[in-house]
Structures are given as structure tokens and as C-alpha cells.
Design an enzyme around this catalytic site. Structure first.
Site, PDB file in Angstrom:
ATOM      1  N   GLY A 267       9.912  -5.762   8.169  1.00  0.00           N
ATOM      2  CA  GLY A 267       9.688  -7.169   8.285  1.00  0.00           C
ATOM      3  C   GLY A 267       9.520  -8.056   7.013  1.00  0.00           C
TER       4      GLY A 267
ATOM      5  CE  LYS B 293      -3.801  -2.049   2.426  1.00  0.00           C
ATOM      6  NZ  LYS B 293      -4.947  -2.081   3.530  1.00  0.00           N
TER       7      LYS B 293
END
Length: 399
Positions: free
Chosen positions: A356, A199
Site C-alpha cells: 500500500g 517496523k
């Protein structure tokens, strides 16, 4: 340039050294499932104990609402002991009589792990009175928890501001701070950034900050689909943010005004659904069908991205190019990662990566140890890339 105290100058012998570490590690059946974060702070703990400090570990684990045995740091302390190959005592609280009694028993060079700081709700409220209780347990404060530095909690911010404790970054924390400085404050140009992921909405601050710092911005992942849509291309059933098409156009206009280059995919690997080894094909981005999902960059895009890296001196990377968890949609990320690793190993590129998904993707490509610096800081790394001074870092700066 920000100034920090150096552990090289710290006289810790006989002192109670409060060390904020991040022992928020994955647990499975009451045991540590991944000890990466422990391994990262092991050098700092070993050094301080070796110099005769009484090393007192402060950390949180999970998000408990109240004391809960399943969130106890006791099994984590046992894993710390195993990795250090040294005894690590455990106190059943992080403040109060139990913590004080455990510390009173310590000899020079001993290591003690205090119980989960989040067993006290005051911790996450950054309560100053709670911070004073923590600070009273030590003579020196060392923060080696970069991955928690974006949190403004008692054990990593107020513990310094409400006390007279001399505060030092630990070795892992300092390595993160040095990497960020080298990437943004004193980089070798040209600088290229890769920003991937799903996003735009979660990375607006990052994109804005990077445009002021880099010569080339390479956009990958589902984020790129929104930019392709903003260029008037069809993206089929691909994941994208249609409400942010104008935002994507604004970012491209800003890049043009700053004479920055934005690199978007020219071809893509598409499929009808997302799963392992489903039928897929390579198409130009102008030829994406109405039922297609863009799931990775294609070979021409890979070739172009690698050519950009070959002309760069510094790389900052956050986010994968495709749905790397599923074959064959990991190919783009892996090929670019291997090229970045080769250029780094050859001394032609200084490479920084973090976040991550990025770390997971680099592990999948088996190149994590071949880049200049890979941060496991997650949200802290992302906020640093956005140009923010993290609360847990700010209190360590010598003014």
C-alpha cells in the site's frame, strides 16, 4: 514452476462464468472514490463477455457484520458499467432465489454483479455449504482478485475445492503470478531488494525469505533506525523498535553468513518534529542528536542506493525510504524511484514493487507506469514476497 489453466483455452460461450473480483473500493458519499481495482479487472470481464460468456461478478465490500445498504455493491456495479461502457445488471443477493432469478435472465455476453458476499457471515468462515451454493450458480470459475488471495474465504477457495468447476486465473491475477515468478523463481541476477516502512516486526518473514533470494538488501524507512541502533549508533527520538535490536543483529549476522550485502543509510535528513516543510538538516548517521528524528535518507545514501540499482538486474521493492507523505521527507523515495524507472525504461533493470505505502509513494513520484510491474495486492503481495503460497492461488494450481 506452478502450472495454471489459461483463459486462452477456456470455452466460455454460453457458459455461466463466476468471476471473483475485488470490488472492495474506497467509497465517498455513496460513490466510488477510486476505481483503480475496477480498471485492473476490466480486461478480464470484457474478454469473457466478448467471447459470449455470461459473466457473474462475485466480490466483497468492507467488513459488514450483516446486510447493510451502505456496504451494498449496487453503486459499485454502476461504476463497473461506466468503466466497461456496457450494461451491468445487479442482483440483490449472491446466493438463493434472487441471484438465481437474475442469472436465469442473462443472455450470452451479459454481465451481472451479485451483492456483497460478506452479507453472509459464512463467507469469511470459508463455509463449505455456502461455497456450494455459490458454485451452483456457475459452470466455470475465474479468479481475478489477487488482492484478496491471501484470505481463505468461501468465494475464492472452497468454491473450487467443493465443486467440479474448472478454475482459471484472470488476466490481472496471472500478471501478478507471472511477476512474482519472474522476481523470485527465474530472476536475472544480481537481485536487489528494497524493504522500507516502519517496523521490522511486521516484516521478519519477508526479510528472512529475501536474504535467501537476493544479493543485496537495502533497508529504509524507520526499520533502518532499529538496524542503526543495533550497530551502536544514536537515533535520537526517531521511530524504532528497541526490543528488536537483537533481532536486527541476528539478521545482519545471517546476511554475513550467506555473503549477502545489507545496505543501511550513511546519512539522514533529520528534524525536531514530523510535519510538512519543518526545518530540517542533513547529518551523518553518526551525528544524529538526542532531539533529532530521522525522517528520510540523505544525499550520500541516495547516491549509493542508485549506484547499487545501476549494478542490479532485478529489483523487488516494498516500503518507502522516509516519511514520504510530508515534504521534504519524500525526496529519498522519489529520487530512488525515478532512478529505478529510468533504468527500467532503458532495459537495464526488471523492477517489481508493491504494498500500500509503496504504491502511494510511487504514485507521488509519478513513476508507477514506468516500472515493470507494480502490484496493488497489498497484504497478498507481501505474503507472496515472504514465499507463501496464497490460499486463493493454491486452488488454481493444476496438479
Amino acid at each position: 514452476m506452478k502450472a495454471f489453466r489459461s483463459l486462452d483455452d477456456a470455452d466460455v460461450k454460453g457458459k455461466r462464468v463466476l468471476v471473483r473480483v475485488d470490488l472492495n473500493v474506497p467509497m465517498q458519499d455513496g460513490r466510488v472514490a477510486d476505481s483503480t481495482r475496477i480498471e485492473e479487472v476490466a480486461p478480464t470481464i470484457t474478454e469473457l463477455a466478448g467471447k459470449g460468456g455470461k459473466v457473474i461478478l462475485l466480490s466483497h465490500l468492507n467488513r459488514p457484520k450483516k446486510p447493510d445498504p451502505k456496504d451494498s455493491l449496487r453503486p459499485v456495479a454502476a461504476e463497473v458499467s461506466r468503466i466497461l461502457n456496457k450494461p451491468v445488471a445487479f442482483a440483490e443477493d449472491c446466493v438463493g432465489p434472487k441471484a438465481q432469478a437474475a442469472i436465469a435472465k442473462m443472455k450470452d455476453g451479459d454481465i451481472l454483479c451479485l451483492e456483497n458476499t460478506r452479507f453472509h457471515p459464512e463467507e469469511e468462515k470459508n463455509d463449505k455449504e455456502f461455497a456450494k451454493k455459490l458454485a451452483a450458480l456457475g459452470d466455470i470459475f475465474v479468479d481475478d482478485a489477487f488482492s484478496a488471495a491471501h484470505r481463505e474465504h468461501s468465494s475464492n477457495t472452497s468454491i473450487v475445492t467443493v465443486s467440479n468447476l474448472a478454475a482459471y486465473p484472470g488476466r490481472a491475477m496471472k500478471a501478478e503470478l507471472d511477476a512474482i515468478e519472474k522476481a523470485f523463481e527465474t530472476p536475472e541476477h544480481p537481485v536487489t531488494a528494497i524493504v522500507g516502512g516502519a517496523k521490522i516486526s511486521t516484516k521478519l518473514d519477508l526479510l528472512g525469505h529475501l536474504l535467501a533470494k537476493v544479493e543485496t538488501l537495502i533497508i529504509g524507512g524507520a526499520m533502518a533506525n532499529t538496524f542503526l541502533l543495533a550497530q551502536g549508533k544514536t537515533v535520537g527520538k526517531s521511530l524504532c523498535e528497541r526490543d528488536l535490536v537483537q533481532t536486527a543483529r541476528d539478521i545482519m549476522a545471517k546476511a554475513k553468513s550467506l555473503h549477502r550485502t545489507i545496505v543501511l543509510p550513511v546519512d539522514a535528513v533529520v528534524a525536531q518534529k514530523l510535519a510538512d516543510r519543518v526545518p530540517s538538516r542533513v547529518v551523518a548517521v553518526d551525528d544524529v542528536g538526542p532531539a533529532d528524528m530521522i525522517l528520510d535518507i540523505g544525499p550520500k545514501t541516495i547516491e549509493y542506493v542508485i549506484s547499487v540499482l545501476a549494478r542490479s538486474k532485478t529489483l523487488v521493492w516494498n516500503g518507502p525510504f522516509g516519511a514520504f507523505e510530508h515534504e521534504p521527507f519524500d525526496n529519498g523515495t522519489i529520487e530512488v524511484a525515478e532512478a529505478a524507472a529510468e533504468l527500467t525504461t532503458a532495459g537495464k533493470l526488471v523492477s517489481f514493487a508493491g504494498g500500500g505505502d509503496t504504491v502511494a509513494a510511487l504514485n507521488r513520484a509519478a513513476v508507477k507506469d514506468r516500472l515493470t510491474h507494480v502490484s496493488t495486492g497489498g497484504g497478498a503481495f507481501l505474503e507472496s514476497l515472504e514465499g507463501k503460497t496464497l490460499p486463493g492461488v493454491k486452488v488454481l494450481i493444476v496438479t
